[in-house]
Scaffold this active site. Structure first.
Site, mmCIF file in Angstrom:
data_model
loop_
_atom_site.group_PDB
_atom_site.id
_atom_site.type_symbol
_atom_site.label_atom_id
_atom_site.label_comp_id
_atom_site.label_asym_id
_atom_site.label_seq_id
_atom_site.Cartn_x
_atom_site.Cartn_y
_atom_site.Cartn_z
ATOM 1 N N LYS A 1 0.854 -1.197 0.000
ATOM 2 C CA LYS A 1 0.000 0.000 0.000
ATOM 3 C C LYS A 1 0.886 1.241 0.000
ATOM 4 C CE LYS A 1 -3.979 1.936 2.585
ATOM 5 N NZ LYS A 1 -4.837 1.764 3.775
ATOM 6 N N SER B 1 -9.821 -0.167 7.206
ATOM 7 C CA SER B 1 -9.249 -0.055 5.859
ATOM 8 C C SER B 1 -8.593 -1.317 5.321
ATOM 9 C CB SER B 1 -8.243 1.091 5.811
ATOM 10 O OG SER B 1 -8.910 2.326 5.881
ATOM 11 N N SER C 1 -9.733 2.348 3.048
ATOM 12 C CA SER C 1 -8.839 3.050 2.154
ATOM 13 C C SER C 1 -7.950 2.142 1.310
ATOM 14 C CB SER C 1 -7.944 4.001 2.955
ATOM 15 O OG SER C 1 -7.107 3.255 3.835
#
Lengths: 528, 517
Positions: A89, A188, A164
């Site tokens: 990420k 997330s 997210s």
């Protein structure tokens, strides 16, 4: 899929689990270069449609892979996941690789250092395929708040992949990567896992180092694994976990035995599974609720006892969360001031430092980020602190007590991970509150610091989209959720004739034309 | 004193209000905030070395530059130093305390928040006794300063404003920042309001900062170089009419960086406030800049109690919770209180109060102690360190210990003098040579051919010559005015080009004249 050299045993290397990949690599059935190249090929083919990766480091990944292959050929002893590629990420600092946190502010920021977990991935000798898309500074539940355009759900390109960490969940669900790194501040990791039919775990707060992870809310952020199976997640969890002297909040204790739990007994006899009365019901989609009830039946069939528990203060979790998170974020994001790094916008004339800061922050931050900075700044203001931040911290304590009481009655707690299946891109963009409500089931765990994971429980009848079940365990008992998750996963796989993710339809190579957000050409070029 | 800069047309007016007269009508209240940079090997929250004067931005890392993702880790040595400082200031030590974020934007602060302590300081409720000369000039008076708190925080980077007339940010062409200083551990020591000092307030302020400096040195926790900024004082001053109970509006004069300036700045602000109050105007609550050269303060930025730093507990750090055992272990490492030690040494050495004050002011207590330990007499050690050497150090703008002269040198010199090889003026020449790096006192004396003439023959010849040429003086001496011999000694020394022992010359003159000394 073009690059497998020899066998028909593996028509598509990307379809394997990480465990299978690791075993096959160890057995010499194919090389890490072949495996990595297979993923790079699929990324090249599908990422234009999915926008899961913001940056692909083919060269770096292949170099690591080649290095692993050489070491293996030389008979060197290698870590279990050596040669298995991974996606990271874009919230984790990677030395020499642009790290944006999904923000225009950091469009050209190249960290001079690796996050601790990236160092661990390098030590585990896992090729890093690239950096995955995310809501700007991890603020969001759909990845629509990325400055670089939304990521699309491989199950339906018109839908969100969660957020997210939508880039990581889409990469894993779309077989662009077998494993990925996520970060979970209010869900997330878990919510994207739920809506993409994948597995995501948020470890106990402090279980994984946050050093080098671009901070959203320090007291809530936690790094964890994204995978397609519980066992795969456990392997990655063990790579990531452990004490880090660079992170004062990291726990100085051994990593809970999650791999053993994920590969151990499937018998849950005597286990008490608590269903939290306050999570579910109104606002939860019918198909989500149905799959959840079905999972409870499977848990009973595995020998578990289902008990109802009450966590009365969970009702206030959302309110407390949206005070604590913006407060900490407003302070954490203060450093983006154009003085040392990041976007710098200079107004005309001879602007003061303050004017440069203001212009740069205005241009560099998106609306959702600004919204939360303003909220947090307000909540921390003198005269309001007690009423907002102070009160929210009290709620937090009460939620932790609710958990403590619930874990007296149950060994683990379960709930649907998210109230709905993946919604359509654009549907909730203009309604922050309805977006925030996506995390209603996941937020309490962050407030209390307890571990939680989401595993796929099947597809919703009404829309054929994946549904997730959340399993929560007491702090530092992460192995419990892996044990339950693995047992339930095995049972569901058997009942449904395979992993949920195996039912993923062919992913189209082109996104639908009328996308609400598309990356500008300039961006594409800059990030190519 | 003329005010030449800083738009201080009005400033000179304040000087027309006599300080002593002001204090017959107003009671000054002071609050002193002293920042002490700890001399730990590394910074407060990262592993960067701290070293004064290093190339700009070479002592930095992701943590102290506030890069995305970086996290702080508390320097355990700094916490120990903070506890020791707290104990030495007679404070209570918190059993559990946290760091807090003080949020404000400034380019020299990498994270745009300072990691500090807010409502949970590591040390609180202490006091320090300071000594000021008694008003009658005899002995000293003790004044107790109540300590509100001592807390830990990190320093900011150092901004330099280039261009413009004042070196301040307004009017500068551009600014540069050196982050080497960012993250250096600081202890901020805050007094409770200091009342009751009256006209002695400026002296008390100076004595307090001086005593703190001595204490930090004794604790060996800081370089306390005010001129380098490793100890900085902010002086809050307000006036209230004598007998009033509510404090007046205060001003905060920032970064007063010498002991003398502390005294001058407080004195200046008292006078300035009085002039404003006398005119029926209001004091503006603000920070003020101290101008060392002109001896005035000028307006800084407005500061109100409502300044909102949005403090909240630092979520990236865990609480500091020193065990009672650790606190007691640290208490056992405290040095003798500097004031107590000074009294003990003064007794041992037989110095008068005035002599001891000179020694203290010259920063020579330790070096005299070492010199005495090396074999010199206390009187000789004092004479050199707070006399000749102090003057030289002052002229060069360095500490007396930085002249290249060691306690062993002075002990050796003292032996040469008391052994009769050197007289005073020769000894001074030897010191000059030692300072110039010419070697040890013996080596310098040898190289420069400095040695008293031990041969009485040559001295007697000179004595005879001088007696012959000064019949008038000789007459006086024979007539009973023995002190007139001094004039003859001077001439004899001149004849001998200084290479004689003046005491021996005296003896020879008197014996030649047949007069009893």
């Amino acid at each position: 899929m073009t690059t497998t050299t020899d066998s028909t045993a593996y028509p598509d290397l990307t379809r394997l689990t990480a465990v299978q990949m690791a075993d096959a690599l160890a057995a010499g059935e194919f090389t890490s270069v072949e495996l990595t190249q297979a993923h790079l090929d699929r990324i090249e083919r599908l990422n234009p449609a999915l926008n899961a990766f913001l940056l692909v480091d083919a060269e770096g990944a292949l170099a690591t892979a080649a290095n692993v292959d050489e070491a293996r050929a030389a008979g060197e002893e290698l870590p279990r996941l050596a040669g298995v590629p991974i996606a990271v990420k874009d919230i984790a600092c990677t030395r020499g690789l642009t790290t944006t946190a999904g923000s225009r502010m950091l469009e050209h920021f190249v960290p001079p250092y690796d996050a601790t977990i990236v160092t661990k991935l390098r030590e585990a000798r896992m090729p890093i395929l690239g950096k995955t898309n995310m809501d700007e500074f991890a603020m969001g539940s759909s990845t629509e708040h990325s400055a670089y355009g939304p990521t699309r759900n491989p199950w339906d390109l018109e839908r969100i992949p969660g957020g997210s960490g939508g880039g990581s969940s889409a990469a894993v669900a779309g077989f662009l990567a077998p494993l990925a790194i996520g970060s979970d501040t209010g869900g997330s990791i878990r919510q994207p896992a739920a809506v993409t039919g994948t597995v995501g775990a948020k470890p106990t707060y402090g279980g994984v180092s946050r050093y080098g992870i671009i901070a959203l809310a320090s007291s809530l952020d936690q790094i964890g694994p994204c995978a397609r199976t519980v066992a795969d997640a456990a392997l990655l969890h063990e790579v990531l976990g452990g004490h880090d002297p660079m992170d004062s909040t990291s726990i100085d204790a051994p990593v809970p035995p999650v791999v053993a739990a994920a590969t151990g007994t499937r018998d849950l006899t005597g286990l008490r599974v608590g269903v939290v009365r306050e999570i579910g019901g109104e606002g939860f989609q019918e198909g989500v609720q149905a799959r959840f009830e079905e999972s409870l039946d499977h848990l009973r069939a595995l020998g578990a006892e289902i008990v109802e528990v009450s966590c009365p203060h969970f009702t206030y979790a959302m309110a407390a969360y949206y005070l604590i998170l913006p407060s900490e974020a407003s302070s954490n994001l203060a450093r983006y001031d154009a003085m040392r790094y990041g976007l710098r916008v200079e107004p005309d004339g001879s602007p003061s430092a303050e004017q440069v800061m203001a212009s740069s922050r205005d241009a560099g931050f998106g609306d959702e980020v600004k919204r939360r900075i303003i909220l947090g700044t307000y909540a921390l203001s003198s005269g309001y602190y007690d009423a907002y931040y102070g009160q929210a911290q009290k709620v937090r304590t009460l939620i932790a007590r609710d958990f403590a009481a619930a874990f007296e009655q149950a060994d683990v707690l379960v709930s649907p991970t998210a109230p709905t299946t993946a919604f359509r891109i654009g549907d909730k963009l203009d309604d922050p509150m309805s977006m925030y409500l996506n995390d209603i089931a996941t937020i309490p765990a962050n407030l209390a610091g307890v571990p939680g994971m989401s595993i796929p429980s099947g597809l919703a009848e009404e829309d054929g989209l994946p549904v997730g079940i959340q399993i929560l365990a007491p702090a530092m008992e992460d192995q419990r959720m892996y044990a339950v998750g693995a047992a339930l996963e095995a049972r569901l796989t058997e009942a449904q004739g395979g992993f949920v993710i195996e039912r993923l339809p062919e992913v189209p190579e082109r996104a639908p034309a009328a996308a609400p957000h598309t990356r500008s050409d300039e961006t594409e070029e800059a990030r190519a | 004193m003329t005010a030449t800069t800083g738009g201080s047309a009005a400033a000179t007016e304040f000087l027309t209000v006599p300080f002593d007269e002001v204090l017959t009508r107003y009671e000054p209240v002071m609050g002193l905030e002293v920042h002490v940079e700890l001399s730990t090997a590394t910074k407060m929250f990262c592993g960067c070395a701290q070293s004064f004067g290093a190339e700009p931005n070479t002592r930095t890392c992701p943590v102290c530059l506030g890069l995305p993702g970086a996290l702080p880790v508390v320097n355990a040595t700094a916490v120990e130093s903070a506890i020791r400082i707290g104990l030495a200031l007679n404070c209570q030590i918190a059993q559990w305390c946290r760091f807090a974020r003080k949020n404000y934007f400034y380019p020299d602060m990498p994270k745009n928040f300072q990691t500090s302590q807010y409502d949970e300081p590591i040390a609180f409720n202490g006091y320090m006794d300071v000594e000021i000369p008694a008003e009658d000039g005899e002995g000293v008076e003790t004044f107790r300063i109540e300590i509100e708190r001592a807390h830990m925080e990190e320093d900011t980077g150092k901004s330099t404003h280039v261009g413009g007339a004042t070196g301040r940010i307004h009017g500068a062409d551009y600014s540069v920042v050196d982050y080497n200083r960012a993250g250096i551990p600081l202890i901020e020591i805050v007094t409770k309001p200091i009342t009751g000092a009256g006209s002695r307030a400026p002296e008390v302020a100076k004595a307090y900062v001086s005593a703190l400096r001595d204490l930090m040195k004794a604790l060996d926790v800081s370089d306390v170089r005010m001129e380098q900024g490793s100890m900085r004082c902010d002086a809050n001053v307000s006036l209230m009419p004598i007998g009033a109970e509510v404090f007046g509006t205060r001003t905060e004069t920032k970064n007063v960086n010498s002991l003398r300036s502390v005294e001058r700045a407080v004195r200046y602000e008292i006078t300035r406030h009085a002039a404003i109050l006398d005119a029926g105007d209001k004091i503006v609550q603000e920070t003020r800049h101290w101008h060392e050269d002109t001896g005035i303060t000028t307006s800084g930025r407005p500061k109100s109690d409502a300044d909102d730093y949005r403090y909240f507990p630092e979520p990236d750090l865990v609480p500091v919770a020193p065990s009672r055992e650790d606190v007691e272990r640290l208490r056992a490492t405290l040095p003798e209180n500097p004031a107590v030690r000074r009294r003990r040494l003064q007794g041992d050495w037989g110095f008068t109060d005035l002599e001891m004050r000179d020694v203290v002011n010259a920063g020579a207590v330790d070096v005299i102690e070492e010199t005495v330990a090396a074999g010199a007499s206390p009187a000789a050690a004092r004479k050199w360190w707070s006399g000749d050497l102090a003057r030289r150090a002052n002229a060069q703008g360095v500490a007396v210990t930085e002249l290249g002269v060691t306690p062993a040198h002075i002990a050796e010199l003292d032996a040469l003098v008391s052994g009769g090889r050197l007289n005073d003026s020769m000894a001074r020449q030897v010191v000059e040579g030692v300072v110039a790096g010419e070697g040890t006192p013996t080596e310098v004396a040898d190289a420069r051919g400095l040695e008293l003439v031990q041969d009485d023959g040559a001295l007697q010849a000179a004595v005879d010559k001088v007696i012959e040429g000064n019949a008038g003086v000789v007459e006086k001496i024979r007539g009973g005015k023995v002190q007139a011999v001094g004039a003859l000694i001077g001439q004899v020394m001149k004849e001998m080009r200084g290479q004689a022992d003046a005491a021996r010359a005296r003896e020879l003159i008197l014996s030649t004249l047949g007069v009893e000394g």
